[in-house]
Design a protein around this motif. Sequence first.
Motif, short mmCIF file in Angstrom:
data_model
loop_
_atom_site.label_atom_id
_atom_site.label_comp_id
_atom_site.label_asym_id
_atom_site.label_seq_id
_atom_site.Cartn_x
_atom_site.Cartn_y
_atom_site.Cartn_z
N HIS A 174 0.85 -1.20 0.00
CA HIS A 174 0.00 0.00 0.00
C HIS A 174 0.88 1.24 0.00
O HIS A 174 1.90 1.30 0.70
CB HIS A 174 -0.90 0.00 1.24
CG HIS A 174 -1.89 1.12 1.27
ND1 HIS A 174 -2.89 1.26 0.34
CD2 HIS A 174 -2.02 2.17 2.13
CE1 HIS A 174 -3.61 2.34 0.62
NE2 HIS A 174 -3.10 2.91 1.69
N ASP A 176 1.48 4.67 1.24
CA ASP A 176 1.18 5.72 2.22
C ASP A 176 2.49 6.25 2.77
O ASP A 176 3.58 5.76 2.44
CB ASP A 176 0.24 5.22 3.33
CG ASP A 176 0.83 4.06 4.11
OD1 ASP A 176 2.06 3.91 4.18
OD2 ASP A 176 0.04 3.28 4.68
N ASP A 177 2.41 7.24 3.62
CA ASP A 177 3.62 7.91 4.12
C ASP A 177 4.48 6.99 4.98
O ASP A 177 5.68 7.21 5.13
CB ASP A 177 3.24 9.15 4.92
CG ASP A 177 2.58 10.22 4.07
OD1 ASP A 177 2.80 10.20 2.84
OD2 ASP A 177 1.83 11.05 4.62
N ARG A 178 3.88 5.95 5.56
CA ARG A 178 4.63 5.07 6.46
C ARG A 178 5.12 3.79 5.78
O ARG A 178 5.76 2.95 6.43
CB ARG A 178 3.75 4.70 7.66
CG ARG A 178 3.40 5.89 8.55
CD ARG A 178 2.40 5.48 9.61
NE ARG A 178 1.11 5.09 9.02
CZ ARG A 178 0.08 4.63 9.70
NH1 ARG A 178 0.17 4.49 11.02
NH2 ARG A 178 -1.04 4.30 9.09
N ALA A 179 4.82 3.63 4.51
CA ALA A 179 5.20 2.40 3.81
C ALA A 179 6.72 2.28 3.70
O ALA A 179 7.40 3.25 3.35
CB ALA A 179 4.57 2.37 2.42
N ALA A 204 -9.53 0.28 5.05
CA ALA A 204 -8.98 0.90 6.27
C ALA A 204 -8.97 -0.09 7.42
O ALA A 204 -8.02 -0.13 8.23
CB ALA A 204 -9.80 2.14 6.63
N THR A 213 2.85 -1.35 6.29
CA THR A 213 2.68 -1.34 4.84
C THR A 213 4.05 -1.28 4.17
O THR A 213 5.04 -0.83 4.75
CB THR A 213 1.84 -0.14 4.38
OG1 THR A 213 2.45 1.07 4.83
CG2 THR A 213 0.42 -0.23 4.93
N ARG A 215 6.04 -0.77 0.05
CA ARG A 215 5.86 -0.25 -1.30
C ARG A 215 6.96 -0.80 -2.21
O ARG A 215 8.02 -1.21 -1.75
CB ARG A 215 5.92 1.28 -1.31
CG ARG A 215 7.26 1.83 -0.81
CD ARG A 215 7.28 3.33 -0.75
NE ARG A 215 8.55 3.83 -0.21
CZ ARG A 215 9.66 4.01 -0.93
NH1 ARG A 215 9.65 3.75 -2.22
NH2 ARG A 215 10.77 4.45 -0.36
#
Length: 279
Positions: A174, A176-179, A204, A213, A215
Amino acid sequence: MKKRRPPRAWVGMAKPPDPSELLGPRGLTAEVLRGDDEEVPIHRGSAPPPESDSITPVRQSSDSAPLRDWRFYWDLLSEDRRARILSVIAARLASVTVVLDRLLDPHNTAAILRTSEGLGLGRAHVVSHESQDALAHRRVTQDADKWLDVELHPTGGAAAAELKARGFEVWAGHLDDRAIHYTDLKADRPIALLFGNEHEGPSAETLAACTGTFRIPMAGFTQSFNVSVAAGIALAHVTQKRRAHLESAGDLPEDERVKLQQRFTLLAARLARRVKPSH
């Protein structure tokens, strides 16, 4: 032309075939089982079988009727086929798995199952999409789904929670900023990679149930990989990393190896029935 519904992926324990159905000119014969690999399409692993003198046969369980049945079929298999089965069992990973969360295209599901089996995974977890009834297309899986355990779950969140209760870390693909980068996924513990719906991604609720997550970076103009390609990239890396950590090709305990030898032997016998001996 009548539309054919693709067969479901194999789920549950193997059912021993009825010997009366297998024996005879159209059933299981030594000539069929000893045919070349090109004639019996059940050799879908990624690595060639090791030399026969380097393979340690799986130890048999206590005597029982089902065990004697599978030993009958085992003795009919060629040496190369037996070596292949034993090499696949030796490379099976129980500590790496995949979760497919509501994939819309059954071809993607089938392709990931085929990749997972080829990489040595023993089990896959599937959350079926509301609008699709088939879990796998046989033309895509090339029978790979028959060699896997496929476990069904009601939701992605439920699958993640169940796997975490079994000791797995569950990482969702996924953006997102924390991936984290997929190469930073740790393989010093059991790990599950989750891939969500092609259009919506993981819900969610599912993301909240996951460990985190990851990437896969893109170097071109394309915004994302196809989900089956992404799964192949990530799973290939994680399985290689996990085997390096284990310092072993597989991680199945002895009792599970015995069960797989029985199951794979009976499945090989069933698949051989579909092949007509050449004359």
